[in-house]
Design a protein around this motif. Structure first.
Motif, PDB file in Angstrom:
ATOM      1  N   PRO A 125       0.808  -1.224   0.000  1.00 39.03           N
ATOM      2  CA  PRO A 125       0.000   0.000   0.000  1.00 39.03           C
ATOM      3  C   PRO A 125       0.843   1.278   0.000  1.00 39.03           C
ATOM      4  N   HIS A 126       2.026   1.226   0.648  1.00 44.47           N
ATOM      5  CA  HIS A 126       2.875   2.415   0.648  1.00 44.47           C
ATOM      6  C   HIS A 126       3.390   2.707  -0.760  1.00 44.47           C
ATOM      7  N   PHE A 127       3.864   1.677  -1.463  1.00 48.66           N
ATOM      8  CA  PHE A 127       4.338   1.886  -2.829  1.00 48.66           C
ATOM      9  C   PHE A 127       3.198   2.345  -3.736  1.00 48.66           C
ATOM     10  N   ALA A 128       2.009   1.800  -3.533  1.00 53.03           N
ATOM     11  CA  ALA A 128       0.862   2.226  -4.339  1.00 53.03           C
ATOM     12  C   ALA A 128       0.539   3.697  -4.084  1.00 53.03           C
TER      13      ALA A 128
ATOM     14  N   ALA B 153      -2.202   2.509 -12.061  1.00 52.04           N
ATOM     15  CA  ALA B 153      -2.742   2.649 -13.414  1.00 52.04           C
ATOM     16  C   ALA B 153      -4.151   3.240 -13.400  1.00 52.04           C
ATOM     17  N   ARG B 154      -4.929   2.878 -12.405  1.00 54.77           N
ATOM     18  CA  ARG B 154      -6.320   3.346 -12.354  1.00 54.77           C
ATOM     19  C   ARG B 154      -6.462   4.715 -11.720  1.00 54.77           C
ATOM     20  N   ARG B 155      -5.542   5.099 -10.835  1.00 60.58           N
ATOM     21  CA  ARG B 155      -5.780   6.277 -10.000  1.00 60.58           C
ATOM     22  C   ARG B 155      -4.929   7.502 -10.318  1.00 60.58           C
TER      23      ARG B 155
ATOM     24  N   ARG C 150      -0.531  -5.935  -7.265  1.00 52.91           N
ATOM     25  CA  ARG C 150      -1.699  -5.055  -7.269  1.00 52.91           C
ATOM     26  C   ARG C 150      -1.349  -3.568  -7.243  1.00 52.91           C
ATOM     27  N   PRO C 151      -0.250  -3.116  -6.605  1.00 50.25           N
ATOM     28  CA  PRO C 151       0.079  -1.686  -6.680  1.00 50.25           C
ATOM     29  C   PRO C 151       0.164  -1.150  -8.106  1.00 50.25           C
ATOM     30  N   PHE C 152       0.606  -1.970  -9.068  1.00 53.14           N
ATOM     31  CA  PHE C 152       0.617  -1.528 -10.465  1.00 53.14           C
ATOM     32  C   PHE C 152      -0.792  -1.178 -10.916  1.00 53.14           C
TER      33      PHE C 152
END
Length: 307
Positions: free
Chosen positions: A161-164, A212-214, A206-208
């Protein structure tokens, strides 16, 4: 393999005895720093851990916290006898802190990562934002990637979550640094096959998908798709549950207004499903591993998105 953590005098480190850390840092960073650290940790929701820590543990944590916030202060450290000099000795000692995370037990390494993420978040709120702690998080992730899966899952539950979040940072170079760090980590993580019914690749990649979406900047979407392409080209035979976030990224790119990004994403998608000239050598691309990863419906939805 991972290097054996060592104290400044070269002896092996007992992971349960952190008193040696005190000899690394200059004495001027004393109990007042511990109070500041305790307040910051409590504000971050870690009040229970702070309350249970001894004065010595708080002192050690405060010193590490200060070093991470401004590593340049190590240049002011007093000389440590014969050697390369105080500045170099300080930085080498600080590097040992991160390398030594591999020797911590499961609970301790999770706590270490939580605190380092908090420092990274604090750095990124500065103007201009700094990425020193972020780069050290990448190092810590590499050092600890060989842990048993249940522990590594706990570590990544903090790091992912931090990387995201950093990948969605409004400062472009900061966001790009986070995404490129994810690419490096994914390249290493996917060197090994995923065990049946384990399914952690999906959480790891999932962070990718989230970036990509946000993020909203087409340059970031382009970078994420290229990172996914890198992962697919080099690690496709080992991907199982990771196909789901891969297709999620490609589906997001399929809806972009820029034709270059759409074409790039289709090239990756076609190579995976074995469509047209983009397919790899064997007919059908990587559909077998896609099915084994439970991502066939995701693949179909992704192909339809390009229609």
């Amino acid at each position: 393999g991972l290097p054996t953590p060592a104290s400044p005098d070269g002896s092996e480190v007992d992971p349960h005895d952190r008193s040696w850390l005190l000899s690394i840092y200059p004495p001027k960073y004393d109990r007042e720093r511990a109070v500041d650290f305790a307040a910051a940790a409590a504000a971050a929701g870690d009040a229970a851990a702070v309350a249970e820590a001894s004065d010595a543990e708080r002192h050690n944590a405060a010193l590490i916290h200060e070093a991470l916030l401004d590593p340049r202060f190590l240049q002011e450290a007093p000389g440590q006898g014969a050697g390369p000099g105080p500045a170099l000795s300080g930085h080498l000692a600080l590097d040992r802190v991160f390398a030594s995370s591999a020797a911590l037990d499961a609970d301790a390494v999770v706590d270490f990562v939580v605190r380092l993420c908090a420092v990274s978040a604090e750095e990124l709120r500065e103007s201009p934002p700094r990425t020193y702690a972020l780069t050290k998080l990448v190092e810590v992730a590499h050092y600890n990637m060989g842990r048993v899966r249940i522990v590594w899952r706990r570590v990544w539950a903090v790091l992912g979550p931090h990387f995201a979040a950093v990948g969605c940072h409004p400062t472009l170079h900061v966001a790009m640094t986070a995404v490129d760090s994810l690419r490096q980590l994914a390249h290493t993580f996917l060197e090994k096959d995923e065990h049946a019914h384990y399914g952690f690749q999906s959480a790891f990649l999932r962070p990718f998908e989230l970036v990509a979406r946000r993020h909203g900047d087409p340059r970031m979407l382009d970078l994420v798709v290229r990172c996914v392409e890198h992962v697919v080209l080099r690690r496709a035979p080992n991907i199982r549950s990771g196909w789901r976030p891969v297709f999620a990224v490609l589906t997001a790119a399929a809806g972009d207004e820029g034709p270059a990004i759409v074409l790039l994403a289709w090239r990756v998608c076609a190579a995976v499903v074995g469509a047209g000239e983009e397919a790899p050598g064997a007919p059908g691309g990587h559909l077998l591993s896609v099915c084994e990863g439970g991502a066939l419906l995701d693949a179909v939805a992704c192909v339809r998105a390009f229609g």
